[in-house]
Write a protein that holds these residues in place. Structure first.
Motif, PDB file in Angstrom:
ATOM      1  N   UNK A  11      39.486 -22.149 -13.126  1.00 46.49           N
ATOM      2  CA  UNK A  11      39.504 -21.197 -12.184  1.00 46.49           C
ATOM      3  C   UNK A  11      38.289 -21.833 -11.023  1.00 46.49           C
ATOM      4  N   UNK A  78      47.248 -25.130 -15.298  1.00 48.15           N
ATOM      5  CA  UNK A  78      47.510 -24.277 -14.384  1.00 48.15           C
ATOM      6  C   UNK A  78      48.024 -23.096 -14.822  1.00 48.15           C
ATOM      7  N   UNK A  79      48.692 -23.375 -16.148  1.00 46.01           N
ATOM      8  CA  UNK A  79      49.501 -22.263 -16.856  1.00 46.01           C
ATOM      9  C   UNK A  79      48.529 -21.058 -17.087  1.00 46.01           C
ATOM     10  N   UNK A  81      46.395 -19.951 -15.417  1.00 52.02           N
ATOM     11  CA  UNK A  81      45.966 -19.352 -13.973  1.00 52.02           C
ATOM     12  C   UNK A  81      47.312 -18.455 -13.737  1.00 52.02           C
ATOM     13  N   UNK A  82      48.438 -19.169 -13.649  1.00 50.51           N
ATOM     14  CA  UNK A  82      49.591 -18.377 -13.172  1.00 50.51           C
ATOM     15  C   UNK A  82      49.735 -17.207 -14.202  1.00 50.51           C
ATOM     16  N   UNK A  84      47.640 -15.560 -15.872  1.00 52.62           N
ATOM     17  CA  UNK A  84      46.633 -14.579 -15.584  1.00 52.62           C
ATOM     18  C   UNK A  84      46.855 -13.731 -14.351  1.00 52.62           C
ATOM     19  N   UNK A  85      47.007 -14.268 -13.318  1.00 57.23           N
ATOM     20  CA  UNK A  85      47.438 -13.574 -11.966  1.00 57.23           C
ATOM     21  C   UNK A  85      48.814 -12.922 -12.381  1.00 57.23           C
TER      22      UNK A  85
ATOM     23  N   UNK B  20      36.847 -11.606 -13.145  1.00 60.34           N
ATOM     24  CA  UNK B  20      38.198 -11.580 -13.746  1.00 60.34           C
ATOM     25  C   UNK B  20      38.263 -10.307 -14.666  1.00 60.34           C
ATOM     26  N   UNK B  82      49.106 -16.180  -7.883  1.00 60.96           N
ATOM     27  CA  UNK B  82      50.155 -16.426  -8.868  1.00 60.96           C
ATOM     28  C   UNK B  82      51.281 -17.453  -8.252  1.00 60.96           C
ATOM     29  N   UNK B  85      49.889 -21.172  -8.128  1.00 61.52           N
ATOM     30  CA  UNK B  85      49.774 -21.587  -9.649  1.00 61.52           C
ATOM     31  C   UNK B  85      51.343 -21.623 -10.067  1.00 61.52           C
ATOM     32  N   UNK B  92      54.671 -28.371 -15.810  1.00 64.10           N
ATOM     33  CA  UNK B  92      53.930 -27.889 -16.984  1.00 64.10           C
ATOM     34  C   UNK B  92      54.542 -28.677 -18.070  1.00 64.10           C
TER      35      UNK B  92
END
Lengths: 113, 113
Positions: A11, A78-79, A81-82, A84-85, B20, B82, B85, B92
């Motif tokens: 992050x 980055x997974x 992050x995606x 979480x968001x 967060x 989102x 990412x 991925x």
DNA sequence: GAGTCATATTCCGATATCGGCATGCGTCAA
DNA sequence: TTGACGCATGCCGATATCGGAATATGACTC
């Protein structure tokens, strides 16, 4: 104690706009440092330092190619992050419409008394 | 020039783990500052400062409730995060499996000679 | 108004960050 | 070996961050 999160956090690594730009550029394939620097309008040492951060976090991989060093994406970091968001997706359109709905419920309940 | 991105950037705001945590906690509803601080094991001024950052970025909204001040989620600002990412999703699982596949291709081509 | 509770702000020290510049190191070619 | 090229590292200054402690602001109650 001072700054809590260090550069070992994804992050934090993507908090820097130029590092995000680098990642986006790398989606089209591996690139040498100089090309990245030129494309993003930054100095070579600047690009190199950003790439170091990205490498330490595991967002990019480097590979020697003769005199050059090619950097490539390793986007699996980055997974989280995606995810979480994305966990907030249900709140995107509900922010204050939910509050509205709640108010409506209260009104209706009161009328039914 | 020094640090490029300031606190007016969402990516920077969520770079802090405690912030967060606050956002996650707020998914279950509005909370006063003291409750957030207690739940996350931080001091009241600490929580207040993090909340200020989140408020300035637009990730939380505050509402006065008598003596208290209730903070609530305003998660729509997380949508760009989102999406950004998520834009890497296709990479991925390709990171090194793609490399593997390439190696396999080479092997096969060599055997066919 | 005095007192109390909830929250915000300020000051401070330690530290980490970013940018620029110079330099070091490794690799290839002549 | 010398030079040229690509990249990394080191040092520096300016600045921003976080945490802690003390204090200020604001609101409600009596």
């Amino acid at each position: 104690m001072a700054r809590a999160s260090t550069t070992s956090d994804v992050f934090n690594a993507i908090a820097e706009p130029q590092r995000r730009d680098i990642l986006v550029l790398l989606r089209s394939g591996e690139r040498p440092v100089t090309e990245l620097a030129a494309a993003l309008g930054m100095t070579q040492p600047g690009a190199s330092k950003h790439l170091r951060v990205l490498r330490e976090v595991g967002l990019v991989r480097d590979r020697k190619d003769g005199k050059q060093r090619l950097y490539g994406l390793d986007a699996c970091k980055l997974k989280p992050v995606a995810e979480w968001a994305g966990g907030f997706e249900q709140f995107w359109n509900e922010s204050f419409e939910r509050l509205d709905a709640y108010v409506q419920e209260l009104k209706q309940a009161r009328e039914e008394d």
